[in-house]
Design an enzyme around this catalytic site. Structure first.
Site, PDB file in Angstrom:
ATOM      1  NE  ARG A 162      82.707  58.985  18.357  1.00 17.52           N
ATOM      2  CZ  ARG A 162      83.554  58.373  19.181  1.00 17.52           C
ATOM      3  NH1 ARG A 162      84.777  58.055  18.770  1.00 17.52           N
ATOM      4  NH2 ARG A 162      83.182  58.039  20.401  1.00 17.52           N
ATOM      5  CB  SER A 238      76.715  60.049  20.893  1.00 14.77           C
ATOM      6  OG  SER A 238      77.092  59.073  21.813  1.00 14.77           O
ATOM      7  CD  GLU A 333      78.826  60.309  16.639  1.00 22.96           C
ATOM      8  OE1 GLU A 333      79.484  60.577  17.651  1.00 22.96           O
ATOM      9  OE2 GLU A 333      78.301  59.206  16.433  1.00 22.96           O
TER      10      GLU A 333
HETATM   11  P1  FAD Z   1      74.742  54.374   8.108  1.00 20.96           P
HETATM   12  O1  FAD Z   1      73.929  55.092   9.126  1.00 20.96           O
HETATM   13  O2  FAD Z   1      74.038  53.509   7.141  1.00 20.96           O
HETATM   14  O3  FAD Z   1      75.615  55.447   7.323  1.00 20.96           O
HETATM   15  C1  FAD Z   1      76.322  56.434   8.027  1.00 20.96           C
HETATM   16  C2  FAD Z   1      77.119  57.271   7.021  1.00 20.96           C
HETATM   17  O4  FAD Z   1      78.109  56.449   6.405  1.00 20.96           O
HETATM   18  C3  FAD Z   1      76.246  57.805   5.876  1.00 20.96           C
HETATM   19  O5  FAD Z   1      76.768  59.046   5.484  1.00 20.96           O
HETATM   20  C4  FAD Z   1      76.443  56.777   4.784  1.00 20.96           C
HETATM   21  O6  FAD Z   1      76.242  57.276   3.467  1.00 20.96           O
HETATM   22  C5  FAD Z   1      77.896  56.396   4.986  1.00 20.96           C
HETATM   23  N1  FAD Z   1      78.172  55.012   4.571  1.00 20.96           N
HETATM   24  C6  FAD Z   1      77.622  53.882   5.085  1.00 20.96           C
HETATM   25  N2  FAD Z   1      78.148  52.803   4.465  1.00 20.96           N
HETATM   26  C7  FAD Z   1      79.016  53.271   3.540  1.00 20.96           C
HETATM   27  C8  FAD Z   1      79.863  52.651   2.566  1.00 20.96           C
HETATM   28  N3  FAD Z   1      79.925  51.322   2.444  1.00 20.96           N
HETATM   29  N4  FAD Z   1      80.609  53.443   1.751  1.00 20.96           N
HETATM   30  C9  FAD Z   1      80.560  54.789   1.867  1.00 20.96           C
HETATM   31  N5  FAD Z   1      79.783  55.439   2.767  1.00 20.96           N
HETATM   32  C10 FAD Z   1      79.028  54.675   3.592  1.00 20.96           C
HETATM   33  N6  FAD Z   1      79.317  55.242  16.784  1.00 20.96           N
HETATM   34  C11 FAD Z   1      80.541  55.202  17.346  1.00 20.96           C
HETATM   35  O7  FAD Z   1      81.519  55.661  16.744  1.00 20.96           O
HETATM   36  N7  FAD Z   1      80.732  54.659  18.584  1.00 20.96           N
HETATM   37  C12 FAD Z   1      79.727  54.128  19.299  1.00 20.96           C
HETATM   38  O8  FAD Z   1      79.929  53.645  20.408  1.00 20.96           O
HETATM   39  C13 FAD Z   1      78.405  54.172  18.744  1.00 20.96           C
HETATM   40  N8  FAD Z   1      77.342  53.709  19.436  1.00 20.96           N
HETATM   41  C14 FAD Z   1      76.099  53.797  18.905  1.00 20.96           C
HETATM   42  C15 FAD Z   1      75.009  53.309  19.651  1.00 20.96           C
HETATM   43  C16 FAD Z   1      73.732  53.371  19.132  1.00 20.96           C
HETATM   44  C17 FAD Z   1      72.568  52.852  19.967  1.00 20.96           C
HETATM   45  C18 FAD Z   1      73.510  53.893  17.834  1.00 20.96           C
HETATM   46  C19 FAD Z   1      72.125  53.911  17.253  1.00 20.96           C
HETATM   47  C20 FAD Z   1      74.576  54.384  17.093  1.00 20.96           C
HETATM   48  C21 FAD Z   1      75.879  54.344  17.616  1.00 20.96           C
HETATM   49  N9  FAD Z   1      76.991  54.821  16.904  1.00 20.96           N
HETATM   50  C22 FAD Z   1      78.246  54.750  17.450  1.00 20.96           C
HETATM   51  C23 FAD Z   1      76.810  55.425  15.563  1.00 20.96           C
HETATM   52  C24 FAD Z   1      76.786  54.371  14.422  1.00 20.96           C
HETATM   53  O9  FAD Z   1      76.385  53.118  14.890  1.00 20.96           O
HETATM   54  C25 FAD Z   1      78.142  54.235  13.727  1.00 20.96           C
HETATM   55  O10 FAD Z   1      78.553  55.459  13.190  1.00 20.96           O
HETATM   56  C26 FAD Z   1      78.108  53.177  12.616  1.00 20.96           C
HETATM   57  O11 FAD Z   1      79.396  53.012  12.070  1.00 20.96           O
HETATM   58  C27 FAD Z   1      77.142  53.532  11.497  1.00 20.96           C
HETATM   59  O12 FAD Z   1      76.995  52.392  10.674  1.00 20.96           O
HETATM   60  P2  FAD Z   1      75.771  52.221   9.686  1.00 20.96           P
HETATM   61  O13 FAD Z   1      76.058  51.035   8.827  1.00 20.96           O
HETATM   62  O14 FAD Z   1      74.506  52.191  10.430  1.00 20.96           O
HETATM   63  O15 FAD Z   1      75.899  53.553   8.838  1.00 20.96           O
HETATM   64  P1  NAP Z   2      80.820  57.631  29.456  1.00 17.11           P
HETATM   65  O1  NAP Z   2      81.558  56.356  29.748  1.00 17.11           O
HETATM   66  O2  NAP Z   2      79.703  58.031  30.363  1.00 17.11           O
HETATM   67  O3  NAP Z   2      81.862  58.819  29.344  1.00 17.11           O
HETATM   68  C1  NAP Z   2      81.401  60.145  29.092  1.00 17.11           C
HETATM   69  C2  NAP Z   2      82.327  60.795  28.093  1.00 17.11           C
HETATM   70  O4  NAP Z   2      83.589  60.938  28.697  1.00 17.11           O
HETATM   71  C3  NAP Z   2      82.484  59.933  26.877  1.00 17.11           C
HETATM   72  O5  NAP Z   2      81.886  60.616  25.842  1.00 17.11           O
HETATM   73  C4  NAP Z   2      83.984  59.730  26.707  1.00 17.11           C
HETATM   74  O6  NAP Z   2      84.481  60.270  25.488  1.00 17.11           O
HETATM   75  C5  NAP Z   2      84.619  60.513  27.839  1.00 17.11           C
HETATM   76  N1  NAP Z   2      85.552  59.664  28.597  1.00 17.11           N
HETATM   77  C6  NAP Z   2      85.252  58.840  29.640  1.00 17.11           C
HETATM   78  N2  NAP Z   2      86.376  58.298  30.144  1.00 17.11           N
HETATM   79  C7  NAP Z   2      87.394  58.751  29.403  1.00 17.11           C
HETATM   80  C8  NAP Z   2      88.801  58.533  29.427  1.00 17.11           C
HETATM   81  N3  NAP Z   2      89.369  57.723  30.335  1.00 17.11           N
HETATM   82  N4  NAP Z   2      89.549  59.167  28.510  1.00 17.11           N
HETATM   83  C9  NAP Z   2      89.006  59.973  27.606  1.00 17.11           C
HETATM   84  N5  NAP Z   2      87.667  60.214  27.517  1.00 17.11           N
HETATM   85  C10 NAP Z   2      86.877  59.616  28.419  1.00 17.11           C
HETATM   86  O7  NAP Z   2      80.245  57.585  27.965  1.00 17.11           O
HETATM   87  P2  NAP Z   2      79.008  56.831  27.340  1.00 17.11           P
HETATM   88  O8  NAP Z   2      78.125  57.828  26.735  1.00 17.11           O
HETATM   89  O9  NAP Z   2      78.444  55.827  28.309  1.00 17.11           O
HETATM   90  O10 NAP Z   2      79.679  56.032  26.158  1.00 17.11           O
HETATM   91  C11 NAP Z   2      80.659  55.053  26.414  1.00 17.11           C
HETATM   92  C12 NAP Z   2      81.553  54.918  25.183  1.00 17.11           C
HETATM   93  O11 NAP Z   2      80.772  54.481  24.070  1.00 17.11           O
HETATM   94  C13 NAP Z   2      82.189  56.245  24.771  1.00 17.11           C
HETATM   95  O12 NAP Z   2      83.470  55.992  24.275  1.00 17.11           O
HETATM   96  C14 NAP Z   2      81.276  56.749  23.680  1.00 17.11           C
HETATM   97  O13 NAP Z   2      81.961  57.534  22.712  1.00 17.11           O
HETATM   98  C15 NAP Z   2      80.787  55.455  23.045  1.00 17.11           C
HETATM   99  N6  NAP Z   2      79.423  55.652  22.504  1.00 17.11           N
HETATM  100  C16 NAP Z   2      79.310  56.315  21.330  1.00 17.11           C
HETATM  101  C17 NAP Z   2      78.066  56.507  20.761  1.00 17.11           C
HETATM  102  C18 NAP Z   2      77.930  57.188  19.421  1.00 17.11           C
HETATM  103  O14 NAP Z   2      76.864  57.166  18.846  1.00 17.11           O
HETATM  104  N7  NAP Z   2      78.977  57.778  18.901  1.00 17.11           N
HETATM  105  C19 NAP Z   2      76.928  56.040  21.406  1.00 17.11           C
HETATM  106  C20 NAP Z   2      77.079  55.410  22.621  1.00 17.11           C
HETATM  107  C21 NAP Z   2      78.337  55.212  23.165  1.00 17.11           C
HETATM  108  P3  NAP Z   2      84.461  59.487  24.078  1.00 17.11           P
HETATM  109  O15 NAP Z   2      83.044  59.564  23.621  1.00 17.11           O
HETATM  110  O16 NAP Z   2      85.382  60.281  23.264  1.00 17.11           O
HETATM  111  O17 NAP Z   2      84.922  58.092  24.302  1.00 17.11           O
END
Ligand code: FAD
Ligand code: NAP
Length: 338
Positions: A162, A238, A333
């Site tokens: 991340r 998250s 995050e």
């Molecule tokens: P924005 O929110 O618009 O921007 C985020 C950041 O990136 C800001 O700092 C912005 O300035 C910068 N940025 C955006 N575009 C550019 C660009 N073109 N050039 C330079 N900087 C830029 N994230 C995960 O990693 N895994 C997940 O599973 C995941 N699940 C999510 C589920 C939900 C329901 C939600 C709401 C979010 C989730 N996220 C997850 C977080 C998010 O969706 C990601 O980080 C996504 O990549 C953000 O994209 P955005 O276009 O909305 O970025």
């Molecule tokens: P989950 O499946 O309930 O798992 C809980 C946590 O355990 C997760 O955060 C995941 O880490 C870790 N995990 C589970 N199994 C694993 C494995 N085999 N090896 C290593 N790590 C493991 O999680 P969840 O919240 O429902 O999300 C599912 C996936 O979607 C996750 O990968 C999560 O990161 C991603 N997600 C991200 C966002 C976001 O905004 N960043 C939002 C929703 C979902 P990791 O998070 O490192 O994978």
């Protein structure tokens, strides 16, 4: 082309009311360069905006918000892999579905992540054991201070869990305009996350035999069952990163809490932040306009469409409580602005 005092509430998934002092919607590289030229003349800070799904607006943005709408996708079969080139304003999930529907594997575990292509490298998006860096090839970005275009290879991006160089030493210096990914023909399914294993066994399917399309559909079904849709309940996914702790810290916690959810991560251990927050009793709690989602304690929600300060106050209270109870620091995050 530059608007003033633009309402950002419809442009962030936490639905926080805030304004951009200056705002530009850019559809081409030329428009982006013009907008950057404007920001330089007025010495304005720049916020590149995609889908607004990973930001927390704590007040009005005192500079120029550039809403990236650059479009275009190409897929070229090189024999060994498929080279996918996508412009920054393309929707991430739609691109994932375009690849899996053609039987091309590599992006399926990253289905249903909101937002745009240009933001994906910023935090090296990841889900279900796959991260962008696994299939990333390179990206093109414009240097905000000079307007010059630059390429970044995978090693230039310094991807980590991340994290990337764009959240570190080059913070706020570049606007990403295009990302290229290589999706290998020799594709291997990644289905070791318990939620995926459970889904396939419930459906009496052999997880290892599933194609990219089936895995994407499983990911969509699992995510839809536990994550709030931002269009219905505003959220930013998250809210905290899963903390990486030392082995000794992990073992001490595991002794106190045998049911602790944690995974080895190199020399450290990754703790499930959602488990800590739930164990501390926060799941489902609501304070004024904001709260902790009732199905997933890692997700903070803003059903009352309260100001950013309510969201950051709740996040700070949770982080303090987790530190007091477990001695573990939680780091948000999403990025706070301004
Ligand atoms: P924005 O929110 O618009 O921007 C985020 C950041 O990136 C800001 O700092 C912005 O300035 C910068 N940025 C955006 N575009 C550019 C660009 N073109 N050039 C330079 N900087 C830029 N994230 C995960 O990693 N895994 C997940 O599973 C995941 N699940 C999510 C589920 C939900 C329901 C939600 C709401 C979010 C989730 N996220 C997850 C977080 C998010 O969706 C990601 O980080 C996504 O990549 C953000 O994209 P955005 O276009 O909305 O970025
Ligand atoms: P989950 O499946 O309930 O798992 C809980 C946590 O355990 C997760 O955060 C995941 O880490 C870790 N995990 C589970 N199994 C694993 C494995 N085999 N090896 C290593 N790590 C493991 O999680 P969840 O919240 O429902 O999300 C599912 C996936 O979607 C996750 O990968 C999560 O990161 C991603 N997600 C991200 C966002 C976001 O905004 N960043 C939002 C929703 C979902 P990791 O998070 O490192 O994978």
């Amino acid at each position: 082309m530059i608007d003033t005092d633009v309402d950002l509430q419809p442009l962030n998934t936490l639905a926080i009311a805030a304004k951009a002092n200056y705002f530009a919607r850019v559809n081409s590289l030329e428009q982006l360069l013009e907008a950057l030229e404007f920001s330089r003349r007025r010495q304005l800070p720049v916020l590149p905006l995609g889908g607004g799904s990973n930001i927390v607006l704590t007040g009005d943005f005192p500079g120029l918000v550039i809403h990236l709408q650059l479009q275009g996708v190409s897929m070229v079969d090189t024999g060994e892999d498929t080279l996918v080139t996508a412009a920054a304003g393309e929707n991430w999930h739609q691109l994932v579905m375009r690849t899996v529907e053609q039987g091309i594997g590599g992006l399926e575990n990253l289905a249903l992540i909101p937002g745009c292509i240009g933001a994906a490298p910023i935090q090296n998006i990841g889900a279900y054991g796959v991260e962008l860096r696994d299939i990333f090839w390179d990206l093109t970005a414009v240097h905000i201070a000079s307007g010059e275009q630059q390429k970044f290879s995978a090693s230039d991006c310094q991807f980590e869990y991340r994290n990337s160089v764009f959240k570190g030493s080059t913070l706020d210096q570049y606007v990403i305009t295009q990302v290229r990914m290589r999706l290998p023909r020799r594709w291997v399914p990644r289905v070791d996350y318990p939620a995926l294993q459970h889904y396939f066994s419930e459906h009496r399917l052999d997880a290892a035999e599933q194609g990219p399309d089936e895995i994407a559909r499983a990911v969509i079904a699992i995510r839809s069952s536990k994550l709030p849709d931002p269009a219905e309940i505003p959220n930013a996914g998250s809210f905290f990163k899963n903390p990486l702790v030392s082995e000794s810290c992990y073992f001490a916690l595991k002794q106190r809490y045998p049911e602790l959810v944690a995974f080895p991560a190199g020399e450290r251990w990754k703790l499930a932040a959602g488990w800590l927050i739930e164990r501390a009793g926060w799941r489902g709690r609501r304070i004024n306009n904001v709260g902790v989602h009732h199905r997933q304690a890692l997700v903070l929600v803003n059903p009352g469409r309260g100001p950013g300060a309510e969201v950051t106050r709740l996040a700070a209270e949770i982080a303090t409580d987790i530190y007091q109870k477990f001695g573990v620091e939680l780091e948000p995050e999403p990025r706070y602005y301004p």
